[in-house]
Design an enzyme around this catalytic site. Structure first.
Site, PDB file in Angstrom:
ATOM      1  N   SER A  21       0.842  -1.216   0.000  1.00 47.55           N
ATOM      2  CA  SER A  21       0.000   0.000   0.000  1.00 47.55           C
ATOM      3  C   SER A  21       0.869   1.255   0.000  1.00 47.55           C
ATOM      4  CB  SER A  21      -0.891   0.021   1.250  1.00 47.55           C
ATOM      5  OG  SER A  21      -1.791  -1.054   1.233  1.00 47.55           O
ATOM      6  N   ARG A  25       1.514   4.213  -3.035  1.00 46.28           N
ATOM      7  CA  ARG A  25       1.254   5.627  -2.717  1.00 46.28           C
ATOM      8  C   ARG A  25       2.517   6.474  -2.904  1.00 46.28           C
ATOM      9  NH1 ARG A  25      -2.410   2.463  -0.348  1.00 46.28           N
ATOM     10  NH2 ARG A  25      -4.369   3.255   0.502  1.00 46.28           N
ATOM     11  N   ARG A 120     -13.677  -6.565 -11.048  1.00 54.48           N
ATOM     12  CA  ARG A 120     -13.727  -5.981  -9.700  1.00 54.48           C
ATOM     13  C   ARG A 120     -14.655  -4.771  -9.686  1.00 54.48           C
ATOM     14  NH1 ARG A 120      -8.496  -6.603  -6.946  1.00 54.48           N
ATOM     15  NH2 ARG A 120      -9.689  -5.938  -5.146  1.00 54.48           N
ATOM     16  N   SER A 165     -13.220   1.274   2.804  1.00 54.90           N
ATOM     17  CA  SER A 165     -12.205   0.973   1.798  1.00 54.90           C
ATOM     18  C   SER A 165     -11.193   2.101   1.696  1.00 54.90           C
ATOM     19  CB  SER A 165     -12.864   0.759   0.431  1.00 54.90           C
ATOM     20  OG  SER A 165     -11.894   0.866  -0.586  1.00 54.90           O
ATOM     21  N   GLN A 167      -8.986   2.317  -0.505  1.00 52.53           N
ATOM     22  CA  GLN A 167      -8.807   2.674  -1.921  1.00 52.53           C
ATOM     23  C   GLN A 167      -9.801   3.748  -2.315  1.00 52.53           C
ATOM     24  OE1 GLN A 167      -9.052  -1.102  -3.930  1.00 52.53           O
ATOM     25  NE2 GLN A 167      -7.105  -1.800  -3.095  1.00 52.53           N
ATOM     26  N   ASP A 316      -7.004  -8.593   4.205  1.00 51.72           N
ATOM     27  CA  ASP A 316      -6.181  -9.401   3.292  1.00 51.72           C
ATOM     28  C   ASP A 316      -5.609 -10.648   3.975  1.00 51.72           C
ATOM     29  OD1 ASP A 316      -6.643  -7.586   1.261  1.00 51.72           O
ATOM     30  OD2 ASP A 316      -4.806  -6.456   1.607  1.00 51.72           O
ATOM     31  N   ARG A 347     -12.567 -14.887  -2.218  1.00 54.38           N
ATOM     32  CA  ARG A 347     -11.694 -15.536  -1.228  1.00 54.38           C
ATOM     33  C   ARG A 347     -12.461 -16.366  -0.204  1.00 54.38           C
ATOM     34  NH1 ARG A 347      -7.213 -10.623  -0.643  1.00 54.38           N
ATOM     35  NH2 ARG A 347      -6.088 -11.179  -2.568  1.00 54.38           N
ATOM     36  N   ARG A 389      -2.772 -14.199  -2.572  1.00 51.06           N
ATOM     37  CA  ARG A 389      -2.960 -14.444  -1.126  1.00 51.06           C
ATOM     38  C   ARG A 389      -3.491 -15.854  -0.858  1.00 51.06           C
ATOM     39  NH1 ARG A 389      -0.837 -10.152   0.811  1.00 51.06           N
ATOM     40  NH2 ARG A 389      -1.299  -8.121  -0.117  1.00 51.06           N
TER      41      ARG A 389
HETATM   42  C1  S3P Z   1      -5.543  -1.431  -0.021  1.00 48.19           C
HETATM   43  C2  S3P Z   1      -6.775  -1.452   0.571  1.00 48.19           C
HETATM   44  C3  S3P Z   1      -7.565  -2.690   0.751  1.00 48.19           C
HETATM   45  C4  S3P Z   1      -6.697  -3.930   0.610  1.00 48.19           C
HETATM   46  C5  S3P Z   1      -5.807  -3.862  -0.585  1.00 48.19           C
HETATM   47  C6  S3P Z   1      -4.880  -2.657  -0.489  1.00 48.19           C
HETATM   48  C7  S3P Z   1      -4.861  -0.124  -0.182  1.00 48.19           C
HETATM   49  O1  S3P Z   1      -8.581  -2.742  -0.225  1.00 48.19           O
HETATM   50  O2  S3P Z   1      -7.512  -5.079   0.539  1.00 48.19           O
HETATM   51  O3  S3P Z   1      -5.022  -5.030  -0.684  1.00 48.19           O
HETATM   52  O4  S3P Z   1      -3.649  -0.100  -0.468  1.00 48.19           O
HETATM   53  O5  S3P Z   1      -5.524   0.905  -0.006  1.00 48.19           O
HETATM   54  P1  S3P Z   1      -9.995  -1.983  -0.049  1.00 48.19           P
HETATM   55  O6  S3P Z   1      -9.727  -0.524  -0.053  1.00 48.19           O
HETATM   56  O7  S3P Z   1     -10.800  -2.412  -1.235  1.00 48.19           O
HETATM   57  O8  S3P Z   1     -10.553  -2.479   1.239  1.00 48.19           O
END
Ligand code: S3P
Length: 431
Positions: A21, A25, A120, A165, A167, A316, A347, A389
């Site tokens: 992550s 970023r 997705r 989330s 993201q 995760d 999953r 994973r």
């Molecule tokens: C992530 C947020 C999570 C995680 C993903 C990485 C990120 O997803 O499952 O592996 O880097 O912001 P979600 O934002 O869909 O929960």
């Protein structure tokens, strides 16, 4: 890949590669900052390389020297129009977060990725960005990639999400840098907060949310300034060695350089509640993130209930936790985790199907799974659906397969999505 069970305890130490992550970023924020951002300990996995590719395609010079990466940022308005579709590969993080930056550009882009990415859910970013005025659409009108993003004026607004989330939160905050007034976002529970920590460090005017009040706000008008970043190791990668150390009898494993940000450490909370012996050593801070070495010893685990606000903190890690729960005394219930169905694979379905094939007593529910333990595990052929994973979780399960046949992890090369050296590191702990 065929993996035999181990005949002796796991011993030794592993150095955990950089957080996925934070690596994503670092590239994204470095690209829209002014000056050169130096990233140490960057995770060179397929997903993060997809992010690098996208920004190179938008005119950003990125130099790679081992796990040190230099991003020559061009400021908030310095990206240039790519001459083809941006390829996000298998990376949901790239696709979703980048869309917030692209919504604020003066050129049109199309984002796409592999077969998994094209399934997705993207409405979760499309809708809040549209609320801010973005011109973003799912090209096939099915709520998935490819996404087409055209220039538009963005407005500050208040977004409420129904899924925790990081993201989605990150996409909205990045779009907020290009909006005409303050943007706020409230999520149902606090999701990982790397974007908040990092954007603030790059100079953004941002007020983070808290556990009690998961509302974050960002105000436009500040330029971002390049930084030096030491990426801590990824707790989601460390998870496999934590699980392995706990379930292989008499193991003792030192897992070095693990980011234990409180929005990511749910696996530690849950395993400790199950009776795990995990000690934090050498606790320090890297890039504003709590980091430690973890000493993990084999433990007699007991079942537990996992649900509510801890879920985003270990989402995760749930396939691996399910593997460990097959060795716990009593029942483990995982609930409030329907998100697992829309990750790189379903999953819930794959964890249950593969653990059943190995002999576990496990059933799927609408939002999680129920596991009765302990049960021995036998060899099986593991359907990973190329989900990294799932492959790594079942490599851990293979360690305690109680018969003489190997466990076959199908398409095991998919570990390169987040942890290219996983099998080497796992081998290094075997005696
Ligand atoms: C992530 C947020 C999570 C995680 C993903 C990485 C990120 O997803 O499952 O592996 O880097 O912001 P979600 O934002 O869909 O929960």
């Amino acid at each position: 890949m065929k993996l035999m069970h181990v005949t002796s305890p796991l011993k030794g130490s592993v150095n955990i590669p950089g957080d996925k992550s934070i690596s994503h970023r670092s590239i994204m924020f470095g690209a829209i900052a002014e000056g050169t951002t130096t990233i140490h300990g960057f995770l060179k996995s397929a997903d993060c390389l997809s992010t690098i590719g996208c920004f190179r395609d938008m005119g950003i010079e990125i130099e790679e020297d081992g796990d040190t990466v230099l991003v020559h940022g061009k400021g908030l308005n310095g990206l240039s129009a790519p001459d083809h579709v941006l390829d996000c590969g298998n990376s949901g993080t790239t696709t979703r977060i980048i869309s917030g930056i692209l919504a604020g550009q003066t050129f049109e882009t199309t984002l796409n990725g592999d077969n998994s990415i094209q399934k997705r859910p993207m409405r979760r970013v499309i809708e809040p960005l549209q609320e801010m005025g973005a011109d973003i659409e799912s090209v096939r009108d099915n709520g998935c990639a490819p996404l087409k993003i055209r220039p538009a004026k963005l407005h500050g607004t208040h977004i409420t999400t129904n899924v925790a989330s990081a993201q989605v939160k990150s996409a909205v905050l990045l779009a907020g840098l290009y909006a005409d007034s303050e943007t706020t976002l409230t999520e149902p529970a606090l999701s990982r907060n790397h974007t908040e920590i990092m954007l603030k460090a790059f100079g953004a005017d941002l007020t983070p949310g808290t556990e009690e009040n998961p509302t974050v706000s960002i105000r436009p008008g500040k330029t971002l300034t390049a930084r030096e970043i030491n990426v801590p190791g990824d707790i989601s990668s460390a998870a496999y060695f934590i699980g392995a150390g706990l379930i292989v009898p008499d193991s003792e494993v030192l897992i070095k350089n693990v980011g234990i940000n409180p929005t990511r450490d749910g696996i530690l909370t849950v395993f400790r509640a199950m009776g795990a012996d995990i000690t934090e050593e050498n606790v320090r801070e890297e890039a504003g993130e709590k980091t430690a070495d973890l000493l993990v010893r084999f433990s007699n685990l007991k079942g537990t209930e996992i649900g509510g606000s801890v879920i985003p903190k270990l989402i995760d890690e749930l396939p691996l936790i399910a593997v460990a729960a097959t060795q716990a005394e009593g029942t483990t219930v995982i609930k409030d985790a329907a998100e697992l169905k829309v990750k790189e694979s379903d999953r819930i379905e794959l964890t249950v199907k593969n653990l059943k094939a190995m002999g576990a007593d496990i059933e799927a529910t609408d939002d999680g799974m129920i596991i009765h333990g302990p049960t021995p595990l036998h060899h099986a052929s593991i359907d990973t659906a190329k989900d990294h994973r799932i492959a790594m979780s079942f490599a851990v399960a293979s360690l305690i397969n109680d018969d003489v046949q190997p466990t076959d992890i199908q398409n095991s090369a998919c570990v390169s999505i987040s942890y290219p050296e996983f099998f080497r590191d796992l081998d290094s702990l075997k005696r």
